[in-house]
Design a protein around this motif. Structure first.
Motif, PDB file in Angstrom:
ATOM      1  N   PHE A 122     156.622  77.540   3.716  1.00  0.00           N
ATOM      2  CA  PHE A 122     155.827  76.429   4.864  1.00  0.00           C
ATOM      3  C   PHE A 122     156.982  77.108   5.579  1.00  0.00           C
ATOM      4  N   PRO A 123     157.482  77.030   7.202  1.00  0.00           N
ATOM      5  CA  PRO A 123     158.120  77.405   8.460  1.00  0.00           C
ATOM      6  C   PRO A 123     159.554  76.604   8.033  1.00  0.00           C
ATOM      7  N   ARG A 124     160.280  77.073   7.810  1.00  0.00           N
ATOM      8  CA  ARG A 124     161.742  77.015   8.045  1.00  0.00           C
ATOM      9  C   ARG A 124     163.051  78.232   8.881  1.00  0.00           C
ATOM     10  N   TYR A 125     163.931  77.142   9.489  1.00  0.00           N
ATOM     11  CA  TYR A 125     164.730  78.026   9.324  1.00  0.00           C
ATOM     12  C   TYR A 125     164.517  78.377  10.733  1.00  0.00           C
ATOM     13  N   ARG A 126     164.723  79.932  11.114  1.00  0.00           N
ATOM     14  CA  ARG A 126     163.838  80.594  12.060  1.00  0.00           C
ATOM     15  C   ARG A 126     162.967  81.654  12.167  1.00  0.00           C
ATOM     16  N   LEU A 127     161.944  80.928  11.033  1.00  0.00           N
ATOM     17  CA  LEU A 127     160.750  81.198  11.190  1.00  0.00           C
ATOM     18  C   LEU A 127     159.927  79.979  11.643  1.00  0.00           C
ATOM     19  N   HIS A 128     160.146  79.624  12.621  1.00  0.00           N
ATOM     20  CA  HIS A 128     158.928  78.351  12.846  1.00  0.00           C
ATOM     21  C   HIS A 128     158.475  77.778  13.174  1.00  0.00           C
ATOM     22  N   ASP A 129     157.203  80.007  13.937  1.00  0.00           N
ATOM     23  CA  ASP A 129     156.919  80.085  14.452  1.00  0.00           C
ATOM     24  C   ASP A 129     155.210  80.919  13.205  1.00  0.00           C
ATOM     25  N   ILE A 130     155.984  80.992  12.439  1.00  0.00           N
ATOM     26  CA  ILE A 130     154.931  81.510  11.409  1.00  0.00           C
ATOM     27  C   ILE A 130     154.405  79.791  10.753  1.00  0.00           C
ATOM     28  N   PRO A 131     152.624  79.967  10.161  1.00  0.00           N
ATOM     29  CA  PRO A 131     152.777  79.135   9.562  1.00  0.00           C
ATOM     30  C   PRO A 131     152.114  79.197   8.177  1.00  0.00           C
TER      31      PRO A 131
END
Length: 274
Positions: free
Chosen positions: A238-247
């Motif tokens: 699930f989107p976390r930390y610095r990877l918020h742009d990945i579903p």
């Protein structure tokens, strides 16, 4: 001075800390700034680690100090793993007190978890020795990025471990976490040789480590090294930390990964975060 705990081999100037932020050079003496200062404590079901085949149905006292020697872009505990010790509130607990808490809450074991417990290995070692004297289990939840010599010192006190095998690509390890795959594989093999119960977790991130041929190579390596009965947990991202742009990971991706693992000969394959 040079820290020899993990393969980063941080060269640390006086008054400074290494990559994990918790090991500091005090006039030429390397000091753990988090020794006796856990920032997180909880009583968890052992399945949360996740450990499904090590005394299922029991609980463990989970503890963590700040710090990690990885920089995972998707870290779900970044508020404590990527923090310096003075940036987070903490308890003051000696190893004796930690074991006492475990007994107080009737937990049969202690889990070193949430951050990277190998970065505060001195504290873990002292707790683990006392825990074994009291007949308690020691459980390590780790990314496995450590040099073999300090790991060898800890292994006699470990009963179980869940190792986060982040991918089966050195390039992805370097890009997403800042480490090398081979080191983690060496840690897994050393634990197996020492008789530690091992379970593996692979967080499947869309577009990063969800290549099914790479997952097949990972499963084949596990089986080829005599670990076909080692439980493997494919976990949903699930989107976390610095990877918020990945579903979030599509559930069908996890089912495909599980089918591949079973096809390669793994006996116990589970899906997590679903």
């Amino acid at each position: 001075m040079e820290c020899l705990l993990c393969p980063h081999h941080c060269r640390i100037a006086h008054g400074k800390t290494g990559r994990c932020r918790s090991r500091k050079n005090h006039d030429g003496i390397l000091v753990s700034e988090v020794y006796g200062k856990p920032c997180s404590l909880a009583v968890d079901p052992i399945e949360k680690k996740p450990l499904y085949h090590f005394h299922p149905g029991t609980t463990c006292l989970s503890m963590a100090c700040t710090g990690c020697n990885f920089r995972c872009l998707n870290c779900q505990n970044h508020d404590i793993s990527q923090a310096a010790p003075d940036e987070v509130e903490h308890y003051n607990l000696t190893p004796e007190q930690m074991v006492g808490l475990c007994e107080k809450y009737h937990c049969p074991g202690i889990a070193y978890t949430y951050t990277e417990p190998l970065t505060y290995i001195e504290y873990v070692m002292d707790i683990a020795r006392l825990a074994h004297e009291k007949g308690l289990w020691n459980i390590l939840v780790t990314a496995g990025y450590v040099n073999q010599e300090p790991l060898a010192d800890l292994l006699p006190y470990l009963d179980a471990a869940n190792v986060d095998l982040k991918s089966f690509s050195d390039a992805i390890y370097q890009r997403i976490s800042g480490g090398r795959l081979s080191v983690v594989l060496d840690t897994i093999l050393a634990m197996k040789k020492a008789g530690v119960w091992i379970e593996l977790t692979n967080l499947v991130i869309p577009g990063i480590n969800d290549d099914m041929e790479m997952i097949r190579r990972m499963c084949r390596w596990i089986v080829d090294n005599g670990m076909e009965e080692t439980p493997l947990h494919f976990s949903r991202f699930f989107p976390r930390y610095r990877l918020h742009d990945i579903p979030p990971t599509p559930v069908h991706t996890l089912h495909t990964a599980r089918e591949i693992a079973l096809d390669e000969g793994l006996k116990y394959v589970y899906l997590g975060n679903v």
